[in-house]
Write a protein that holds these residues in place. Sequence first.
Motif, mmCIF file in Angstrom:
data_model
loop_
_atom_site.group_PDB
_atom_site.id
_atom_site.type_symbol
_atom_site.label_atom_id
_atom_site.label_comp_id
_atom_site.label_asym_id
_atom_site.label_seq_id
_atom_site.Cartn_x
_atom_site.Cartn_y
_atom_site.Cartn_z
ATOM 1 N N LEU A 135 0.711 -1.414 -0.053
ATOM 2 C CA LEU A 135 -0.050 0.151 -0.060
ATOM 3 C C LEU A 135 0.980 1.247 0.161
ATOM 4 C CD1 LEU A 135 -3.040 -0.604 2.444
ATOM 5 C CD2 LEU A 135 -3.016 0.210 0.184
ATOM 6 N N GLN A 149 1.718 2.832 -3.286
ATOM 7 C CA GLN A 149 0.769 3.535 -4.132
ATOM 8 C C GLN A 149 0.069 4.501 -3.338
ATOM 9 O OE1 GLN A 149 -1.946 -0.032 -4.642
ATOM 10 N NE2 GLN A 149 -0.555 -1.368 -4.678
ATOM 11 N N GLN A 150 0.352 5.003 -2.131
ATOM 12 C CA GLN A 150 -0.235 5.901 -1.547
ATOM 13 C C GLN A 150 -0.178 7.521 -2.406
ATOM 14 O OE1 GLN A 150 0.670 6.768 2.391
ATOM 15 N NE2 GLN A 150 2.347 7.857 2.096
ATOM 16 N N ARG A 151 -1.227 8.424 -2.424
ATOM 17 C CA ARG A 151 -1.188 9.792 -2.997
ATOM 18 C C ARG A 151 -2.384 10.416 -2.533
ATOM 19 N NH1 ARG A 151 -2.622 9.101 -9.338
ATOM 20 N NH2 ARG A 151 -4.891 8.866 -9.109
ATOM 21 N N LEU A 175 -4.689 11.495 1.960
ATOM 22 C CA LEU A 175 -4.876 10.554 3.157
ATOM 23 C C LEU A 175 -3.888 9.612 3.179
ATOM 24 C CD1 LEU A 175 -6.964 9.395 5.232
ATOM 25 C CD2 LEU A 175 -7.723 8.246 3.321
ATOM 26 N N ALA A 211 -1.421 6.461 4.055
ATOM 27 C CA ALA A 211 -1.759 5.013 4.212
ATOM 28 C C ALA A 211 -1.208 4.535 5.807
ATOM 29 C CB ALA A 211 -1.270 3.976 3.175
ATOM 30 N N TYR A 215 -9.395 2.546 4.941
ATOM 31 C CA TYR A 215 -8.349 3.012 4.006
ATOM 32 C C TYR A 215 -8.788 2.512 2.556
ATOM 33 C CZ TYR A 215 -4.579 4.740 1.518
ATOM 34 O OH TYR A 215 -3.485 5.353 0.686
ATOM 35 N N LEU A 216 -8.700 1.064 2.742
ATOM 36 C CA LEU A 216 -8.831 0.529 1.369
ATOM 37 C C LEU A 216 -10.333 0.971 0.534
ATOM 38 C CD1 LEU A 216 -7.631 -3.174 2.311
ATOM 39 C CD2 LEU A 216 -6.664 -1.509 0.923
ATOM 40 N N ARG A 266 -9.382 5.046 -0.390
ATOM 41 C CA ARG A 266 -8.419 5.404 -1.014
ATOM 42 C C ARG A 266 -8.195 5.904 -2.417
ATOM 43 N NH1 ARG A 266 -4.383 1.342 -3.119
ATOM 44 N NH2 ARG A 266 -5.624 -0.314 -3.960
ATOM 45 N N SER A 291 -7.477 6.191 -6.326
ATOM 46 C CA SER A 291 -6.995 4.964 -7.235
ATOM 47 C C SER A 291 -5.500 5.180 -7.416
ATOM 48 C CB SER A 291 -7.590 5.406 -8.847
ATOM 49 O OG SER A 291 -7.096 6.341 -9.289
ATOM 50 N N PRO A 292 -4.811 3.957 -7.407
ATOM 51 C CA PRO A 292 -3.414 3.944 -7.352
ATOM 52 C C PRO A 292 -2.729 4.764 -8.540
ATOM 53 C CG PRO A 292 -4.120 1.615 -7.312
ATOM 54 C CD PRO A 292 -5.673 2.509 -7.504
#
Length: 169
Positions: free
Chosen positions: A20, A23-25, A28, A30, A48-49, A52, A54-55
């Motif tokens: 994860l 991939q965070q942006r 928010l 992770a 969070y999932l 969140r 989109s990657p």
Amino acid sequence: TFFIIFNLLGVLPLINGLLLLPQQRGKLPAWPFVLSSLGLGFFGIGAYLSVRPSPPTKESMGELTGIQKIAENKILSYSLVALAAFSVVTVVLQGDVDVRGYKDLLASSRFVFVSSLDLVILSASAAALIPADYKLRSIDDSGDSPPPWWGYVPVVGPAVYCAWRPSLL
């Protein structure tokens, strides 16, 4: 047998974190959810999932933050492979695989039931995170998904994937 499950519940949130964090942006982060999943399991990371963004793609990926660089550390990835394998191999070599005793525990203890279910859900979430991570790293330009066995082998499969994947650094 429950010993394996309990030990792997400490490893699996970290594996999900390795998947994860790169991939965070967005606003928010992770990491608080990954950290809370060490104690709360899927209850810590599930929120969070579900919210969140989109990657990112490789093209939209910016500079890695400090926590993302930690998630890219190969020593950490290989350590998680070793911990997962050690947990399973230790119990098997000691001959402590007591399926009948585990079934009795499962039927009589809510804690064992919830922990077992949490392991299944966290394993499924790790398997579901691998394709986006695979795409982010542009491992295969054909647009195919990663080999499916990464997600079929609970805990150890995603851990091996994290150790095998090319670094974003």
